[in-house]
Design a protein around this motif. Structure first.
Motif, short mmCIF file in Angstrom:
data_model
loop_
_atom_site.label_atom_id
_atom_site.label_comp_id
_atom_site.label_asym_id
_atom_site.label_seq_id
_atom_site.Cartn_x
_atom_site.Cartn_y
_atom_site.Cartn_z
N THR A 184 12.19 3.83 -6.10
CA THR A 184 10.88 3.30 -5.70
C THR A 184 10.97 1.82 -5.36
OG1 THR A 184 9.70 4.94 -7.04
CG2 THR A 184 8.50 2.97 -6.41
N VAL A 185 11.61 1.03 -6.22
CA VAL A 185 11.68 -0.41 -5.95
C VAL A 185 12.59 -0.71 -4.76
CG1 VAL A 185 11.04 -1.12 -8.28
CG2 VAL A 185 13.46 -0.72 -7.74
N ARG A 186 13.58 0.13 -4.52
CA ARG A 186 14.40 -0.03 -3.31
C ARG A 186 13.52 0.10 -2.07
NH1 ARG A 186 19.99 1.29 -2.48
NH2 ARG A 186 21.26 1.07 -4.35
N GLU A 187 12.71 1.13 -2.04
CA GLU A 187 11.86 1.36 -0.87
C GLU A 187 10.82 0.25 -0.73
OE1 GLU A 187 10.85 3.36 2.61
OE2 GLU A 187 12.56 3.65 1.26
N CYS A 188 10.25 -0.18 -1.84
CA CYS A 188 9.28 -1.28 -1.80
C CYS A 188 9.95 -2.56 -1.31
CB CYS A 188 8.68 -1.51 -3.19
SG CYS A 188 7.52 -0.24 -3.73
N ALA A 189 11.14 -2.85 -1.82
CA ALA A 189 11.84 -4.06 -1.43
C ALA A 189 12.18 -4.04 0.06
CB ALA A 189 13.12 -4.21 -2.25
N GLN A 190 12.65 -2.90 0.55
CA GLN A 190 12.99 -2.80 1.97
C GLN A 190 11.75 -2.98 2.84
OE1 GLN A 190 16.37 -2.38 3.20
NE2 GLN A 190 15.11 -3.33 4.79
N ASN B 14 11.92 11.28 -1.59
CA ASN B 14 10.52 11.47 -1.91
C ASN B 14 9.67 10.25 -1.53
OD1 ASN B 14 8.27 12.87 -3.11
ND2 ASN B 14 8.52 11.59 -4.95
N VAL B 15 10.22 9.04 -1.71
CA VAL B 15 9.45 7.82 -1.45
C VAL B 15 9.78 7.18 -0.10
CG1 VAL B 15 9.17 7.31 -3.90
CG2 VAL B 15 11.15 6.40 -2.68
N LYS B 16 10.67 7.80 0.66
CA LYS B 16 11.06 7.23 1.95
C LYS B 16 9.84 7.09 2.87
CE LYS B 16 14.13 5.85 4.97
NZ LYS B 16 14.91 4.60 4.74
N SER C 178 5.56 13.57 -8.08
CA SER C 178 6.04 12.86 -9.26
C SER C 178 7.56 12.76 -9.21
CB SER C 178 5.60 13.59 -10.53
OG SER C 178 6.21 13.01 -11.67
N GLN C 179 8.07 11.59 -9.58
CA GLN C 179 9.51 11.36 -9.57
C GLN C 179 10.21 11.99 -10.78
OE1 GLN C 179 10.47 10.47 -6.61
NE2 GLN C 179 10.91 8.28 -6.67
N GLY C 180 9.43 12.36 -11.80
CA GLY C 180 10.01 12.94 -13.00
C GLY C 180 10.81 14.19 -12.69
N HIS C 181 11.96 14.31 -13.33
CA HIS C 181 12.84 15.47 -13.22
C HIS C 181 13.52 15.59 -11.85
CE1 HIS C 181 11.09 16.58 -17.01
NE2 HIS C 181 9.89 16.69 -16.47
N LYS C 182 13.40 14.57 -10.99
CA LYS C 182 14.10 14.60 -9.72
C LYS C 182 15.42 13.84 -9.84
CE LYS C 182 10.15 14.96 -6.54
NZ LYS C 182 10.55 16.25 -5.95
N ARG C 183 16.42 14.28 -9.10
CA ARG C 183 17.68 13.57 -9.05
C ARG C 183 17.54 12.32 -8.17
NH1 ARG C 183 21.89 16.56 -11.04
NH2 ARG C 183 21.45 18.78 -11.43
N ALA C 184 18.53 11.43 -8.25
CA ALA C 184 18.45 10.16 -7.54
C ALA C 184 18.23 10.35 -6.04
CB ALA C 184 19.72 9.34 -7.79
N ALA C 185 18.98 11.24 -5.41
CA ALA C 185 18.84 11.46 -3.97
C ALA C 185 17.46 12.03 -3.64
CB ALA C 185 19.93 12.40 -3.48
N GLU C 186 16.95 12.90 -4.50
CA GLU C 186 15.63 13.49 -4.28
C GLU C 186 14.54 12.43 -4.43
OE1 GLU C 186 16.39 18.05 -5.89
OE2 GLU C 186 15.91 16.46 -7.33
N ARG C 187 14.73 11.52 -5.37
CA ARG C 187 13.76 10.44 -5.57
C ARG C 187 13.68 9.55 -4.33
NH1 ARG C 187 12.52 8.55 -11.03
NH2 ARG C 187 13.01 10.17 -12.54
N ARG C 188 14.82 9.19 -3.77
CA ARG C 188 14.83 8.32 -2.61
C ARG C 188 14.19 9.01 -1.40
NH1 ARG C 188 20.56 5.07 -2.65
NH2 ARG C 188 19.58 4.12 -0.82
N ILE D 286 0.86 -1.19 0.00
CA ILE D 286 0.00 0.00 0.00
C ILE D 286 0.89 1.24 0.00
CG2 ILE D 286 -1.70 1.34 1.29
CD1 ILE D 286 -2.69 -1.30 2.49
N ARG D 287 0.58 2.17 -0.89
CA ARG D 287 1.28 3.46 -0.89
C ARG D 287 0.45 4.40 -0.03
NH1 ARG D 287 4.35 4.77 -6.13
NH2 ARG D 287 5.68 6.52 -5.58
N HIS D 288 0.77 4.43 1.25
CA HIS D 288 -0.10 5.14 2.20
C HIS D 288 0.16 6.64 2.24
CE1 HIS D 288 3.15 5.61 5.18
NE2 HIS D 288 3.55 4.42 4.80
N ARG D 289 1.24 7.07 1.61
CA ARG D 289 1.53 8.51 1.57
C ARG D 289 1.66 8.97 0.12
NH1 ARG D 289 6.26 11.25 1.28
NH2 ARG D 289 7.56 9.47 1.87
N ALA D 290 0.92 10.01 -0.22
CA ALA D 290 1.01 10.56 -1.57
C ALA D 290 2.38 11.21 -1.76
CB ALA D 290 -0.10 11.58 -1.80
#
Length: 304
Positions: free
Chosen positions: A277-283, A245-247, A233-243, A226-230
């Motif tokens: 995203t898949v890192r966070e899901c996997a963890q 964002n989905v933490k 968008s990951q578009g145009h974000k750098r790798a560190a910002e993406r991680r 479940i993605r419980h927190r909105a």
């Protein structure tokens, strides 16, 4: 939307869901399980009722098959990339096929990033990024490189209701994850937040996961995560910002906690970009007790 490609898919979808042997995603039985209907049919009447239903299924299936042939004659199937007429739904025309960059060894044994060169003994190598920051998943695989040739069909599938792409993309996923299916126990798609799901009306990863489930025979937990927190968008974000964002954005559905615990889970997604995203899901799955998590996607961005 490409009507000629869409209609055969709609017909096959209706046929599959109406006559599914077991309830599933958007599926139902003609005689609902546990409805008590069959308990009121006994002796010869019960056998006769089942036979009549079987005949009804066959008749409607024949009609739908005929309708499908008529639709194909009026609206011949077309390539989902180029729009050229092809022999059957799901096929690509030779030019479109040649333009795709299918991923093959050598690639990173962990994240699946293709290496730009070939040499002996590269089958067990890892890329610098995985050596520097090992991901929580064991292996990630993707079918094609996310580039100009594949971007259009994936974005249309993701954002423009091109659901007729599913029968094309599922075999790509099956090929990409060939080494993983034998040890897998369950499939889980990367989820959308409920508000984004309402706007988009479907989760593209869940559609792919259900297609893979049918092809592989593996169970699929469409709402296993479940993605419980909105999230933004990951578009145009750098790798560190993406991680960042989905933490903490995901949790395992309590209803499926036992189905995940101790199991080898395969995450299904459409595009592997930085892997945030898949890192966070996997963890999240590992924290819930999953024994192993792998990832299979349609496409992945190739680092230059």
């Amino acid at each position: 939307m490409c009507v000629s490609s869409r209609l055969p898919f709609v017909i096959s979808t209706v046929r599959r869901y109406i006559f599914a042997r077991k309830p599933g995603f958007l599926g139902f039985r003609i005689i609902p399980e546990g409805s008590g209907f069959s308990q009121h049919i006994s002796g010869p009447e019960k056998g006769e009722g089942v036979e009549q239903i079987s005949v009804l299924k066959q008749s409607i299936n024949t009609i739908l098959h005929g309708v499908g042939r008529v639709v194909d004659a009026i609206f011949p199937p077309r390539c989902i990339i180029s729009g050229a007429i092809v022999g059957a739904p799901g096929q690509l025309d030779p030019g479109a096929w040649a333009g795709l960059s299918f991923i093959a060894p050598p690639f990173c044994r962990t994240c699946g990033m293709p290496f730009p060169f070939t040499s002996e003994g590269m089958e067990d190598l890892q890329c610098a990024a995985c050596l520097d920051d090992p991901p929580p998943f064991t292996a990630a695989r993707a079918a094609v490189v996310y580039d100009d040739a594949s971007r259009g069909v994936i974005l249309k599938f993701k954002h423009a209701d091109h659901l007729h792409a599913v029968p094309v993309l599922v075999p790509w996923i099956m090929r990409a994850g060939a080494e993983l299916w034998a040890d897998a126990d369950v499939l889980v798609p990367v989820p959308l937040h409920r508000w984004r799901l309402m706007r988009r009306r479907y989760n593209q990863a869940a559609l792919l996961a259900h297609g893979v489930a049918k092809a592989s025979g593996l169970p699929c937990l469409a709402d296993g995560l479940i993605r419980h927190r909105a999230t933004e968008s990951q578009g145009h974000k750098r790798a560190a910002e993406r991680r960042k964002n989905v933490k903490g954005a995901f949790t395992v559905n309590p209803r499926h906690a036992d189905a995940v615990r101790g199991k080898n889970v395969v995450l299904i997604d459409d595009v592997f970009t930085t892997g945030a995203t898949v890192r966070e899901c996997a963890q999240t799955l590992l924290n819930a007790g999953a024994a192993r998590v792998d990832v299979v996607a349609v496409a992945r961005v190739s680092r230059e």
